[in-house]
Design a protein around this motif. Structure first.
Motif, PDB file in Angstrom:
ATOM      1  N   ILE A 217      -1.225  -2.132 -10.489  1.00 20.14           N
ATOM      2  CA  ILE A 217      -2.476  -2.352  -9.747  1.00 20.14           C
ATOM      3  C   ILE A 217      -2.138  -2.510  -8.265  1.00 20.14           C
ATOM      4  O   ILE A 217      -1.272  -3.329  -7.913  1.00 20.14           O
ATOM      5  N   HIS A 218      -2.806  -1.711  -7.429  1.00 20.66           N
ATOM      6  CA  HIS A 218      -2.656  -1.853  -5.967  1.00 20.66           C
ATOM      7  C   HIS A 218      -3.799  -2.742  -5.470  1.00 20.66           C
ATOM      8  O   HIS A 218      -4.861  -2.263  -5.101  1.00 20.66           O
ATOM      9  N   MET A 219      -3.574  -4.064  -5.456  1.00 21.68           N
ATOM     10  CA  MET A 219      -4.690  -4.974  -5.132  1.00 21.68           C
ATOM     11  C   MET A 219      -5.136  -4.868  -3.670  1.00 21.68           C
ATOM     12  O   MET A 219      -6.257  -5.242  -3.338  1.00 21.68           O
ATOM     13  N   HIS A 220      -4.258  -4.337  -2.799  1.00 24.38           N
ATOM     14  CA  HIS A 220      -4.646  -4.186  -1.386  1.00 24.38           C
ATOM     15  C   HIS A 220      -4.901  -2.729  -1.018  1.00 24.38           C
ATOM     16  O   HIS A 220      -4.924  -2.380   0.170  1.00 24.38           O
ATOM     17  N   GLY A 221      -5.068  -1.871  -2.020  1.00 22.05           N
ATOM     18  CA  GLY A 221      -5.368  -0.461  -1.779  1.00 22.05           C
ATOM     19  C   GLY A 221      -4.108   0.366  -1.624  1.00 22.05           C
ATOM     20  O   GLY A 221      -3.008  -0.098  -1.925  1.00 22.05           O
ATOM     21  N   GLU A 222      -4.288   1.615  -1.161  1.00 24.83           N
ATOM     22  CA  GLU A 222      -3.203   2.594  -1.096  1.00 24.83           C
ATOM     23  C   GLU A 222      -3.264   3.391   0.202  1.00 24.83           C
ATOM     24  O   GLU A 222      -4.306   3.940   0.570  1.00 24.83           O
ATOM     25  N   LEU A 223      -2.122   3.463   0.881  1.00 24.69           N
ATOM     26  CA  LEU A 223      -2.031   4.160   2.177  1.00 24.69           C
ATOM     27  C   LEU A 223      -2.306   5.653   2.012  1.00 24.69           C
ATOM     28  O   LEU A 223      -2.858   6.286   2.921  1.00 24.69           O
ATOM     29  N   LEU A 224      -1.966   6.239   0.853  1.00 20.21           N
ATOM     30  CA  LEU A 224      -2.143   7.694   0.668  1.00 20.21           C
ATOM     31  C   LEU A 224      -3.481   8.004   0.014  1.00 20.21           C
ATOM     32  O   LEU A 224      -3.634   8.999  -0.701  1.00 20.21           O
ATOM     33  N   LYS A 225      -4.461   7.102   0.228  1.00 18.01           N
ATOM     34  CA  LYS A 225      -5.835   7.395  -0.190  1.00 18.01           C
ATOM     35  C   LYS A 225      -6.783   7.071   0.967  1.00 18.01           C
ATOM     36  O   LYS A 225      -6.497   6.193   1.784  1.00 18.01           O
TER      37      LYS A 225
ATOM     38  N   ILE B 154       0.838  -1.213   0.000  1.00 21.56           N
ATOM     39  CA  ILE B 154       0.000   0.000   0.000  1.00 21.56           C
ATOM     40  C   ILE B 154       0.869   1.258   0.000  1.00 21.56           C
ATOM     41  O   ILE B 154       0.362   2.365   0.068  1.00 21.56           O
ATOM     42  N   ASP B 155       2.211   1.059  -0.125  1.00 18.30           N
ATOM     43  CA  ASP B 155       3.084   2.240  -0.246  1.00 18.30           C
ATOM     44  C   ASP B 155       3.025   2.747  -1.691  1.00 18.30           C
ATOM     45  O   ASP B 155       2.461   2.098  -2.563  1.00 18.30           O
ATOM     46  N   ASN B 156       3.648   3.921  -1.927  1.00 18.62           N
ATOM     47  CA  ASN B 156       3.574   4.524  -3.272  1.00 18.62           C
ATOM     48  C   ASN B 156       4.931   4.484  -3.972  1.00 18.62           C
ATOM     49  O   ASN B 156       5.219   5.306  -4.853  1.00 18.62           O
ATOM     50  N   LEU B 157       5.788   3.544  -3.588  1.00 21.67           N
ATOM     51  CA  LEU B 157       7.158   3.538  -4.115  1.00 21.67           C
ATOM     52  C   LEU B 157       7.229   3.102  -5.582  1.00 21.67           C
ATOM     53  O   LEU B 157       8.082   3.588  -6.324  1.00 21.67           O
ATOM     54  N   HIS B 158       6.353   2.231  -6.036  1.00 18.74           N
ATOM     55  CA  HIS B 158       6.345   1.887  -7.469  1.00 18.74           C
ATOM     56  C   HIS B 158       6.014   3.124  -8.305  1.00 18.74           C
ATOM     57  O   HIS B 158       6.662   3.390  -9.313  1.00 18.74           O
ATOM     58  N   GLU B 159       5.004   3.900  -7.886  1.00 12.56           N
ATOM     59  CA  GLU B 159       4.639   5.112  -8.643  1.00 12.56           C
ATOM     60  C   GLU B 159       5.795   6.103  -8.612  1.00 12.56           C
ATOM     61  O   GLU B 159       6.159   6.683  -9.640  1.00 12.56           O
ATOM     62  N   ARG B 160       6.386   6.285  -7.440  1.00 11.81           N
ATOM     63  CA  ARG B 160       7.484   7.270  -7.317  1.00 11.81           C
ATOM     64  C   ARG B 160       8.685   6.854  -8.156  1.00 11.81           C
ATOM     65  O   ARG B 160       9.451   7.688  -8.619  1.00 11.81           O
ATOM     66  N   ALA B 161       8.820   5.538  -8.410  1.00 13.29           N
ATOM     67  CA  ALA B 161       9.929   5.066  -9.262  1.00 13.29           C
ATOM     68  C   ALA B 161       9.579   5.225 -10.744  1.00 13.29           C
ATOM     69  O   ALA B 161      10.452   5.108 -11.604  1.00 13.29           O
ATOM     70  N   GLY B 162       8.287   5.459 -11.072  1.00 14.00           N
ATOM     71  CA  GLY B 162       7.881   5.668 -12.463  1.00 14.00           C
ATOM     72  C   GLY B 162       7.005   4.593 -13.055  1.00 14.00           C
ATOM     73  O   GLY B 162       6.625   4.669 -14.222  1.00 14.00           O
ATOM     74  N   SER B 163       6.653   3.558 -12.266  1.00 14.92           N
ATOM     75  CA  SER B 163       5.745   2.526 -12.813  1.00 14.92           C
ATOM     76  C   SER B 163       4.378   3.140 -13.064  1.00 14.92           C
ATOM     77  O   SER B 163       3.854   3.881 -12.232  1.00 14.92           O
TER      78      SER B 163
END
Ligand code: BV8
Length: 235
Positions: free
Chosen positions: A106-114, A93-102
């Motif tokens: 799919i965040h199958m377990h949701g997202e901590l920053l939402k 649920i971290d955002n490290l894949h997005e911050r790396a540019g992916s």
């Protein structure tokens, strides 16, 4: 177009970024119990306590010391190098894949920053704390705001899209997950049943290790860049 490479990631890929895993000896579940913080029943029983658990993790994730590592960056580079061919399905649920540019992610377990509202179901980017007194920015209801996270006993997100990708991919790679939590832990069997080549990159053998045709063990920040390079050169 359905991706030919499906990559499942777990907490182990974020360990070298400074985030705790769950089941390692000093992991999150050695400090708090799933039943107290990661089920709908826990939230109904003690919303303030559950909010405090996620508030601590949300603050920690945004700390200056937390950043994507070479493994996250290698997966983003792989996606750029093989346009339309790669899908990352993360349990994290971290955002490290997005911050790396992916982007194919799919965040199958949701997202901590939402956060989302139980009253109107609206989901919002959320970087601050939540409490039982937090009003919904959309419908103003109070008491319904919750982390946009999939708890135990709740249905993971985007499962149809995930199973469609597992059914047609050529390669399934599992990175940094212990293979304890379903349905994610069952993805390797799905992919293998559909004829994919199955690969495990982990610090140590997972619960599902016997289902993988190729297994490499070591820290993700070393293993993943080398393996991604091999895939780029092969394709
Ligand atoms: C559901 C969000 C059904 C919360 C999480 C069979 C079928 C279906 C369900 C079940 C089933 N059997 C049991 C169940 C119920 C349950 C379950 O699986 N329980 C387990 C404990 C037995 N599953 C569920 O409840 C799921 N829901 O099935 O719903 C349904 C059907 C119809 C209608 C409604 C519902 C929901 C599960 C999602 C729960 N939420 N996360 C939060 O994060 O706070 S899951 C939780 O575990 C974590 O969040 C994480 O995402 C997930 C998996 O953990 P891992 O990522 O694998 O982390 P772990 O610490 O375990 O392992 C880390 C690995 O990394 C280790 O192997 C380690 O060696 C390695 N590592 C460490 N350092 C490194 C490294 N690797 C590389 N490099 C390093 N440096």
């Amino acid at each position: 177009m359905l991706p030919s490479i499906v990559i499942l990631t777990g907490a182990g890929i974020s360990k070298e970024s400074g985030l705790d895993t769950f089941r390692d000896k000093d992991g999150i579940w050695s400090k708090v119990r799933i039943e107290d913080v990661a089920t709908p029943e826990a939230f109904a029983r003690n919303p303030r306590g559950v909010h405090e658990f996620y508030n601590w993790r949300r603050r920690n994730l945004q700390g200056a010391h937390i950043a994507p590592n070479a493994a996250h960056k290698a997966l983003a580079a792989l996606e750029r190098g093989l346009p339309g061919r790669v899908l990352v399905v993360t349990q994290n649920i971290d955002n490290l894949h997005e911050r790396a540019g992916s982007e194919s992610l799919i965040h199958m377990h949701g997202e901590l920053l939402k956060a989302r509202c139980a009253e109107c179901a609206a989901a919002h980017e959320w970087r601050g704390d939540l409490s039982p007194e937090t009003p919904c920015p959309a419908c103003t209801a109070v008491g319904g705001m919750r982390p946009h996270v999939v708890w135990f006993g709740e249905m993971p997100l985007d499962m149809e899209r995930i199973y469609a990708a597992l059914g047609t991919c050529e390669t399934f790679i599992s990175i940094g997950t212990s293979g304890n939590v379903y349905p994610a832990a069952g993805f390797v069997a799905e992919a293998r049943g559909a004829g994919a080549r199955t690969v495990e990159l982990n610090l140590e053998p997972s619960e599902g290790a016997s289902l993988f045709q190729e297994k490499l063990y070591g820290p993700a920040a070393s293993l993943v860049p080398a393996y991604a390079e091999k895939l780029l050169n092969r394709n």
